[in-house]
Design an enzyme around this catalytic site. Sequence first.
Site, PDB file in Angstrom:
ATOM      1  N   GLY A 149       0.845  -1.168   0.000  1.00  9.53           N
ATOM      2  CA  GLY A 149       0.000   0.000   0.000  1.00  9.53           C
ATOM      3  C   GLY A 149       0.890   1.231   0.000  1.00  9.53           C
ATOM      4  O   GLY A 149       1.906   1.268   0.696  1.00  9.53           O
ATOM      5  N   CYS A 150       0.529   2.249  -0.781  1.00 11.88           N
ATOM      6  CA  CYS A 150       1.434   3.386  -0.964  1.00 11.88           C
ATOM      7  C   CYS A 150       1.699   4.137   0.338  1.00 11.88           C
ATOM      8  O   CYS A 150       2.850   4.486   0.645  1.00 11.88           O
ATOM      9  CB  CYS A 150       0.888   4.328  -2.029  1.00 11.88           C
ATOM     10  SG  CYS A 150      -0.825   4.855  -1.770  1.00 11.88           S
ATOM     11  N   ASN A 151       0.663   4.369   1.133  1.00 10.48           N
ATOM     12  CA  ASN A 151       0.865   5.041   2.421  1.00 10.48           C
ATOM     13  C   ASN A 151       1.704   4.177   3.355  1.00 10.48           C
ATOM     14  O   ASN A 151       2.597   4.671   4.053  1.00 10.48           O
ATOM     15  CB  ASN A 151      -0.480   5.336   3.088  1.00 10.48           C
ATOM     16  CG  ASN A 151      -1.342   6.281   2.288  1.00 10.48           C
ATOM     17  OD1 ASN A 151      -0.895   7.320   1.851  1.00 10.48           O
ATOM     18  ND2 ASN A 151      -2.605   5.914   2.095  1.00 10.48           N
TER      19      ASN A 151
END
Length: 348
Positions: A149-151
């Site tokens: 996940g990017c975050n």
Amino acid sequence: MTFSVAVAGASGYAGGEVLRLLAAHPDYEIKTVTAHSNAGQLLGDVQSHLRSLAHLRLVETTSENLTGHDVVFFALPHGASGEISSQLGSDTLAIDCGADHRLERESDWVAFYGGEYYGSWTYGVPELPVTAGRQRDRLVGTKRIAAPGCNASTVALSLAPGIAAGVIESSDIVTVLAVGPSGAGKNPRVNLLASEILGSANPYAVGGTHRHIPEIKQALRTAGATDDLSVSFTPVLVPMSRGILATSTARIRPGVSAEEVRSVWEAAYEGEPFVQVFPEGRFPRTADTLGANTCLMGVAVDEAAGRVVIVAALDNLVKGTAGAAVQSANIALGLPETSGLNTDGVAP
């Protein structure tokens, strides 16, 4: 050797970014692109920026259409790739850009996503410090990869060096992120309309409800976080199409000097092509990472508060998702890790 590739979910943002990176990659040949509602259309009609691939026709996302490729990238909403990917042969390299295979604990999946749990795959953040080396060592030769996940990867890369080296406490971690709306996908939503976000900053998933929290904790536990691990995570939607700027802080352990703290981050990412620490006193902008597979960091010590402050920037669609997926696939296949990826952003 050239590897045949299929991309499932090719009409979305993540799928389009995977295709953009693969189009210039010397070792991959894109054979099949799939979609749901856009099946039957030419790729150029839904991803008009991908001119070199515009002639490809989107087909239905089925296991039959994905079988027979050397590599399959999944860029589907959470809950959509688990069943289809389970039908692929064990000799196929599968990379999931969605959430279906990131979490090792079924209880985390049930609490934050829900639906059937399909197990965890090798986590696709090669540079992540773990208790014995780097996550890239676990990617070599694997056939199943869960892109991050990017975050989650932004925060994990920010804090894992300090956790692994034992210079920060894991019981008091706070992180606030400015994020672009492309991370939410391509489906239209009222809160993502230009009239809703332009000229405004909008917090969301406040109070420990964001789905990337268990992924962050999992990555930090892999780096050596203790049982008292506590992460306060607040994302804020800002009016930029792509990008993440994460400001993460943690309490420094007693007796650790500012010089020691900084040296930990510099040593952790020394020689890494895609994760780079700025010189003291400098901090990155999201604009520095646009279109590049880089995570850039600035590290400061707030001596009055006794805390380290890490400011990290990346392009959520590249290093945050598609770039991490391609980078991890390169490692799994024994290709040069940097192949098809770049460190130069686009400015202004």
